[in-house]
Structures are given as structure tokens and as C-alpha cells.
Design a protein around this motif. Structure first.
Motif, PDB file in Angstrom:
ATOM      1  N   GLU A  57      -7.913   6.298   4.722  1.00 18.41           N
ATOM      2  CA  GLU A  57      -7.811   7.603   4.042  1.00 18.41           C
ATOM      3  C   GLU A  57      -6.076   7.675   3.578  1.00 18.41           C
ATOM      4  N   PHE A  58      -5.128   7.151   4.639  1.00 13.07           N
ATOM      5  CA  PHE A  58      -3.700   7.244   4.379  1.00 13.07           C
ATOM      6  C   PHE A  58      -3.452   6.385   2.886  1.00 13.07           C
ATOM      7  N   GLY A  96      -4.434   7.864  -0.100  1.00 15.87           N
ATOM      8  CA  GLY A  96      -3.536   9.051  -0.357  1.00 15.87           C
ATOM      9  C   GLY A  96      -2.337   8.484  -1.227  1.00 15.87           C
ATOM     10  N   ALA A 147      -3.272   7.811  -4.359  1.00 15.81           N
ATOM     11  CA  ALA A 147      -3.736   8.949  -5.201  1.00 15.81           C
ATOM     12  C   ALA A 147      -5.195   8.738  -5.606  1.00 15.81           C
ATOM     13  N   THR A 167     -10.786  11.638  -3.441  1.00 23.02           N
ATOM     14  CA  THR A 167     -11.423  11.921  -1.961  1.00 23.02           C
ATOM     15  C   THR A 167     -12.736  11.345  -1.835  1.00 23.02           C
ATOM     16  N   ALA A 196     -12.897   7.774  -2.459  1.00 20.96           N
ATOM     17  CA  ALA A 196     -12.121   6.911  -1.284  1.00 20.96           C
ATOM     18  C   ALA A 196     -12.800   6.799   0.097  1.00 20.96           C
ATOM     19  N   GLU A 197     -13.586   7.984   0.317  1.00 19.91           N
ATOM     20  CA  GLU A 197     -14.387   7.862   1.559  1.00 19.91           C
ATOM     21  C   GLU A 197     -15.734   6.778   1.212  1.00 19.91           C
ATOM     22  N   ALA A 217     -14.227   3.578   1.529  1.00 19.71           N
ATOM     23  CA  ALA A 217     -13.729   3.038   3.074  1.00 19.71           C
ATOM     24  C   ALA A 217     -15.029   2.595   3.855  1.00 19.71           C
TER      25      ALA A 217
END
Lengths: 256, 509
Positions: free
Chosen positions: A102-103, A106, A109, A112, A115-116, A119
């Protein structure tokens, strides 16, 4: 096969000097979607070269172009399309792998939701499901390396640079990492890797660059390297040692 | 092969490493500017001696009367010094068990580990002596200059205190290992070290606040109640104070006692060193700790991601929290004073303002080091598509936010007493915090967060600059709140001067 308009990485006359020249007029060009192995003896200048490409060192002179972006003039844009994985995994002990990713998302950029999802896919792909919410301080070297690799992949870079990524990994972990990298290359991502495990380079790399004393002394497919070293029908280890020994002899005679 | 791994062999090995560390630390790895640094250091030492002379000459001009009041004061001073030395030695002795630098090599060799332990514990005692002597030297030297050579015995008193502190730390560390196991020992020892270091000074302040309504520790020490309750001057309790005053028999007795208990502690526990060190190595703290969160990823900008990371790491690290505990503990007496004297028309703001500025300046320094230098994944951040200044800005914001949250209750309390004082104190805290952060930026190094404790030894220049800038901002704020504008202006100039010197001698200067 059609090639992208720009090479994934183009180095032109790259120089870097510490006490003595570490990288000495290095030029090379790597196509997009290529798996490239950079080999060389200890102190040859491999890591220095890659650190300059990653923006961690400033070259004394020369040009670095990443997917057509001048990395020295516009480092932020260059970093946006690139990922760097050093030999020592750079992760935070007090974050768990999901939080780490998550970092990283971030920092790049990322959206979200994407990204999840990425991940979770990477965590599963690299066999880290059991450790997904365990703080990294409790993970083994191999697991930490896989978390770092997931961090490099989450933002979908076009160019992945890995410095000795298989050091300290067990056979199963090494296989997982290699599979993930092959998959990325199959999807058009360029991978540049340094390694001392020559079998890996022999089996995975489309092209191999051999560097010694900060210079590219040979480059090509395994067959081309065999031809350059004058030793056909031999493995990469013999070819590599032969090329490096020739260079050392030449350097010594020039010095003498 | 010669008879390696003897006590002397280990001592020589450790001495070589310590010497090289010292040289590297003093020169900062540079080959230039040594002359400037040497001259600057000499000027600084000279100034400290002048300051010590100015303070001591009126006190020592007529000699020292060895009455109970003097003995109480000197004993309290020695106890304060002892608590600081003890705090340091607890931390260093515990570190001897956990530091892995060359321990794996030595413990896997056939060398006798008790010799290494003896040398390392001796080094802790020596380091305590050296550091305290360095700080006290201007006062000891000037006392000897004004009032006679007997004051030089104070160096031996410091050595004795350091040996006693080290012996207590050894026994304490082993006891912690046995009671709590290697997983928890380090964290508990760190907390104890922080509390021990601050307990005496804070205790005296709390007593002064509750009994007399001010922050001066001397109020308690000079009180009739304290002097009346103190033992008779012939009591053995005054041995250290008498040794400090240069009484030969007391000095000899103190040194013999200290040497004997340190030797006994080493001899008794040296054999256990290897076992505990091995246990410490195999106990990664909280190895299987799982995060409790179940929430989804939060949308964050790059700066927000960096700030959130800093706060999470700080919150999750009890060891680091204990390291900053020392600064936070010093805020307890001001908080108590604020609570006790809350209301307008009191002078409490004059007392509180400098204490708050000083404490928050120091806290900011520690947090800034963690955020700026203590980055565990520097290459990850460096290879992210971020402007380097944006990264630094986000990290500084993370530090300032913590300072703001901690300072808010105090400022609100001060506002009830005086809005102007609260405003001035806020400015002082901002100035001290920004100065500490700037110093950390100028002396930025690449380090792991786990090396936090070593930040003070990594650069003495940064440590002193940080301390002096906090002190000067605190003094400026105190005078400003009290209405002494000229004095405040002078200390602001001192603070800015300190910053200018720090900038000039920093690697980025």
C-alpha cells in the motif's frame, strides 16, 4: 515481432569514477520486452551502472534513456516506468506485506482499487498469503526478497532492474521469482538482471552483456558470446571466464 | 597459532576498533576542514571554561564550608550525574548482548567469550567516565584553578560512579534476562534506562512543585526539611561528596569500592554472557506479530503515504518509543505545574515556556533523525517518482505534526494563563523544532531506524548543535515571556549563531 519505438534502456558513453573509473564509457541498448542479464566479475561496475539507471547515483558523464525518457533530465518521469530491486530487500520491519505494498502504491500514486487488487494477486502469486498480514520483521530472507519484488511489480513498471535477486533464496522461492519475471517479460516488460548464478542467465536471458573494468566487453545471445569468445559448444561459465580472462590479460599488458 | 583470545588480545582488538570509530567520527570521513573543526572545538572548549569560571569563582572565592547543606547539594549533584551515567550504561550493557556486528564471528570461534564480555563491560565503564569527564571538565578544571588541585580528584569520583553504574547495569541486565527472557529484556531495559536517567531530576522538580510551587530543584535541596532529615556529616552516606571535595581517604575508599564491585560483577556474570547473547540472537522481537487491521487500502497522495508510514512505524516500535520517552518524561513536571497553578495572574508561564521549548526541541531532534536519516528503505523512496524535496517536506511535516499534537495541550493550558505567553511559547517551540530538524537535515546520514541510539555518537557536532540551539531558544523564549526583550534578542542571536556554525561544519555546509 514488432519492436516498440524506443529501447527500454539506452546508455550512451556512461562514465562514473570513484577512486578509479567504475564505469568507463559504457554504451548499451536493451529492447522493450527483453530479458537481459548483465554479468561481470566482482567490482566490474554492474551495480554502479544499474544504480545510475535507477537514479541512485549521478553519472559523471553520458546519457541514460529509459523508454525514450531522458532519465538525467527528467528523473521523475523515468522513475514512473521503472522499478529497482537491490540484492538486500528494502522493506520496513514494522509493516506487513500488504501495508508495504500500500505504501509503495502510494509512492507511485496508484489508484487505490487497482493497487489493492494487484497487491492481493502478487501476494498469492509469490506464495505470501500466509504472511500477508505478518510484520516483515518475522519473515525469512527469501520472503523479504519476495515482498520487495512484489513492491517492484505492483505499479506495473515497463522496466525492472534487479541486482542479484536470487541471492539467498531457496530453490522453491527462486523458481517462483523466476516464473514471475518470465511472466512479466512475456507481457512486454523489460527485465535487466545482474547475477552470479550463470545457469540462471543462460536459461532465462535472451541477451547477455558481459562487463569488466566498467566496460562492456561482450554482448549477445549465448551463441553469439560463444562465437566472440572463440569457444563453441561450451557453457556460459566457460565463455564468461574466457572473456573476462582475455580482458584481464589485455588490461595487464596495456598497463605493463 | 599464538595464544589468541586472551583478555589483553580482546582489549587490543576492541581498542583498535574504538580508536578507528573515534577518528572517523571526529573527521566525519573528510580530509579537509580538520583545522577549522579543531580551531572551532578549541574555541568552544575555551568558552565553556570561561563560563565555568564565571559561575564558580563567586562560589569558591571564600572556600567551601563542609556543612550538611553543602554535602546535601553535592550529593544531589553526584546522584544526578550517577543517574545519567547509569541510564547510559544500562543501555550500553544491554546492547552488548544484542549487538550482532562481530558477535556471531566471535561466539562461533573457540575464543573464550567471557574475555570479550569483560572487555566490553570495561569499555562501557570507560565510556561513561570519558563522556561525563568531558562534560564536567570545564567545571573541574576551573575549580582546581580557583581553589586548588584537590578538585582534580573529581575525575576519579566520576570514574568510580561509572564503575558502580556499570556493575549495577550488568547485574540488572542479567536479572532482566532471567526474569523476562531475551525477547523483552531490551525493551524493558530501554524503558528503565529512560526512567532512571530522568527520575531524580524529575522527582526533585515534582517535590519542588508540590511543596513550593516552582520548578527549581534547588528549592528542595536547600530546604530546612531536607537538610534536617539528612544524616550526620560523619555518616558514610557522604563518602562520595567528601571524595568530590578532595578528602583523600574518602576518595581512595570510593575508588576501591567501585573497582571491587565492577570486578566482582564481571567475574560472576562473564560466564553467562555467551548463553544470553545467543538467546538474544535467536529471539527476534514480535516475530509473528500480525496486523489487526482488516480495512481496505486508503486513497493517499504520495506525501500522505510517506507521512502515514512514518507515523505507523513510530507507533509500532516500542523500543523507539522508549527512546523518546526520556524527552517526554521531562514534560511531566511542567504539566504538573500547569495543572496546579492553572489560572490567570500567576508567573507559571515564565517557568514553563523555556522548559517546553527545550523539551520539544529535543523531541523534534529525535523524531527528525528517525524520519530523515533513519529510513529503512532509502532506495525504495529514492527510486519512487517523487521530487527529493517533496519527500523531505512530507517527512518534516510528519515530525511537526507529532510535535504539534504533543504541544497542543500545553499551549492550550498556557493560553488560560496568558495568550501572549502561549503565543511566544508556540513560536519558541516552532523555532526549536525547526532548528533541530534543520540540523538533522544538514547532518543527514543513511542509517537504520534501529541505530537510533547511536545517532548521538554518530555526530557529536549535530548532538551539541541540537542541544545548544534548544537551550538558546528556550532561554530566548523564557526571557521574552518574562518581558526581558533585550536578553531574549541576545539568546535569539546565540541560537542563530549556533545554527550558522552547525551549517558551516555540517557535511552539507
Amino acid at each position: 515481432m514488432t519492436h516498440a519505438p524506443f529501447p527500454a534502456l539506452h546508455l550512451d558513453g556512461l562514465h562514473k569514477r570513484f577512486d578509479k573509473p567504475a564505469v568507463d564509457g559504457l554504451s548499451l541498448s536493451i529492447r522493450q520486452g527483453e530479458f537481459y542479464a548483465l554479468l561481470g566479475p566482482n567490482g566490474a561496475g554492474k551495480t554502479t551502472t544499474l544504480r545510475m539507471v535507477a537514479g541512485l547515483l549521478k553519472p559523471d558523464s553520458g546519457r541514460i534513456s529509459i523508454c525514450g525518457i531522458d532519465a538525467l533530465a527528467d528523473p521523475i518521469e523515468a522513475k514512473r516506468v521503472m522499478a529497482w530491486v537491490p540484492d538486500e530487500p528494502m522493506i520496513y520491519d514494522k509493516l506487513d506485506p500488504m501495508e508495504y505494498l500500500e505504501f509503495v502504491a502510494g509512492l507511485w500514486a496508484m489508484d487505490t482499487t487497482i493497487a489493492e487488487r494487484q497487491a492481493r494477486e502478487l501476494i498469492t502469486m509469490l506464495g505470501l498469503d500466509q504472511q500477508a498480514t505478518t510484520r516483515c520483521q518475522g519473515l525469512s530472507k527469501g520472503m523479504r526478497q519476495k515482498v520487495a519484488l512484489a513492491g517492484a511489480l505492483i505499479h506495473d513498471p515497463k522496466l525492472i532492474i534487479l541486482d542479484e535477486p536470487l541471492t539467498g533464496l531457496d530453490a522453491a522461492a527462486a523458481r517462483q521469482v523466476k516464473a514471475v519475471l518470465k511472466d512479466r517479460v512475456a507481457n512486454g516488460v523489460t527485465v535487466i538482471m545482474t547475477t552470479h548464478i550463470l545457469e540462471v542467465a543462460e536459461r532465462m536471458a535472451e541477451r547477455i552483456g558481459v562487463i569488466a573494468n566498467g566496460r562492456l566487453i561482450a554482448e549477445g545471445t549465448l551463441d553469439e558470446l560463444r562465437a566472440q569468445s572463440g569457444k563453441t559448444d561450451t557453457n556460459l561459465e566457460d565463455v564468461f571466464l574466457n572473456l573476462v580472462a582475455d580482458t584481464e590479460r589485455l588490461t595487464s599488458s596495456i598497463a605493463a | 597459532m599464538t595464544s589468541t583470545a586472551t583478555l589483553a588480545w580482546f582489549a587490543r582488538h576492541e581498542l583498535t576498533l574504538a580508536w578507528r570509530d573515534w577518528v572517523a567520527m571526529m573527521s566525519g570521513g573528510r580530509t579537509v576542514r580538520e583545522h577549522a573543526i579543531t580551531i572551532g572545538t578549541l574555541v568552544f572548549v575555551g568558552l565553556l571554561h570561561w563560563l565555568a569560571y564565571a559561575i564558580l569563582s563567586p562560589i569558591l572565592a571564600n572556600g567551601v564550608i563542609e556543612d550538611k547543606a553543602t554535602l546535601v547539594l553535592l550529593t544531589a549533584m553526584l546522584l544526578a550525574a550517577f543517574s545519567m551515567i547509569l541510564s547510559q550504561s544500562i543501555e550500553q550493557v544491554t546492547r552488548a548482548f544484542y549487538a550482532r556486528a562481530d558477535l556471531d564471528l566471535i561466539l562461533s570461534s573457540p575464543a573464550a567469550s567471557q574475555h570479550l564480555f569483560a572487555v566490553r563491560i570495561g569499555a562501557v565503564a570507560f565510556a561513561g567516565t570519558a563522556m561525563t569527564s568531558l562534560l564536567a571538565a570545564p567545571f573541574i578544571n576551573m575549580a582546581a584553578y580557583i581553589s586548588g588541585g584537590k578538585w582534580l580528584g573529581a575525575y576519579l569520583v566520576i570514574a568510580a560512579l561509572s564503575m558502580i553504574a556499570t556493575a549495577i547495569s550488568v547485574v540488572g541486565a542479567i536479572a532482566l534476562f532471567k526474569a523476562f527472557g531475551p525477547k523483552r529484556t531490551r525493551t524493558i531495559a530501554q524503558i528503565i534506562a529512560a526512567v532512571v536517567g530522568a527520575a531524580l531530576l524529575i522527582g526533585l522538580q515534582v517535590a519542588a512543585i508540590l511543596a513550593y510551587g516552582n520548578l527549581s530543584r534547588f528549592t528542595v535541596l536547600r530546604s530546612e526539611a531536607m537538610i534536617g532529615a539528612a544524616p550526620d556529616p560523619a555518616s558514610v552516606a557522604w563518602l562520595p561528596a567528601k571524595a568530590l571535595l578532595g578528602e583523600p581517604l574518602s576518595l581512595i575508599a570510593l575508588v576501591i569500592f567501585a573497582t571491587a564491585i565492577l570486578a566482582a560483577a564481571i567475574a560472576y556474570h562473564a560466564g553467562e554472557f555467551a548463553n544470553h547473547a545467543v538467546a538474544a540472537a535467536s529471539s527476534a522481537e514480535n516475530t509473528n506479530k500480525r496486523s489487526s487491521r482488516k480495512t481496505n487500502y486508503k486513497h493517499r497522495t504520495m506525501a500522505q503515504a510517506l507521512r502515514a508510514k512514518e507515523w505507523i512505524l513510530l507507533r509500532r516500535d516500542p523500543w523507539l518509543a522508549s527512546q523518546t520517552l526520556m524527552q517526554v518524561l521531562y514534560l511531566l513536571p511542567p504539566a504538573l505545574l500547569l495543572w496546579r497553578d492553572m489560572g490567570p495572574n500567576t508567573q507559571v508561564d515564565v517557568i514553563l515556556a523555556p522548559v517546553l521549548v527545550m523539551a520539544f526541541g529535543q523531541l523534534a531532534g529525535g523524531l527528525a533523525w528517525l524520519a530523515i536519516s533513519g529510513e529503512d528503505a532509502p532506495e525504495l523512496v529514492a527510486t519512487a517518482p517523487l521530487n527529493a524535496n517533496a519527500v523531505l517536506r512530507a517527512k518534516i511535516e510528519a515530525v511537526l505534526a507529532v510535535i504539534a499534537v504533543c504541544a497542543c495541550p500545553f499551549i492550550l493550558g498556557l493560553t488560560i494563563i496568558s495568550v501572549v505567553s502561549a503565543g511566544m511559547t508556540s513560536l519558541g517551540i516552532v523555532a526549536a523544532s525547526c532548528s533541530a530538524i534543520a540540523i538533522q537535515l544538514w547532518f543527514k546520514t543513511a542509517a537504520k531506524r534501529s541505530q537510533f541510539r547511536r545517532r548521538q555518537t554518530a555526530s557529536r557536532a549535530a548532538t551539541f548543535a541540537e542541544a545548544f540551539s534548544s537551550i538558546f531558544w528556550a532561554a530566548a523564549c523564557g526571557f521574552a515571556v518574562a518581558g526581558y526583550v533585550l536578553a531574549a534578542a541576545i539568546f535569539i542571536i546565540f541560537a542563530l549563531g549556533t545554527m550558522a556554525i552547525a551549517r558551516a561544519i555540517s557535511p552539507r555546509g
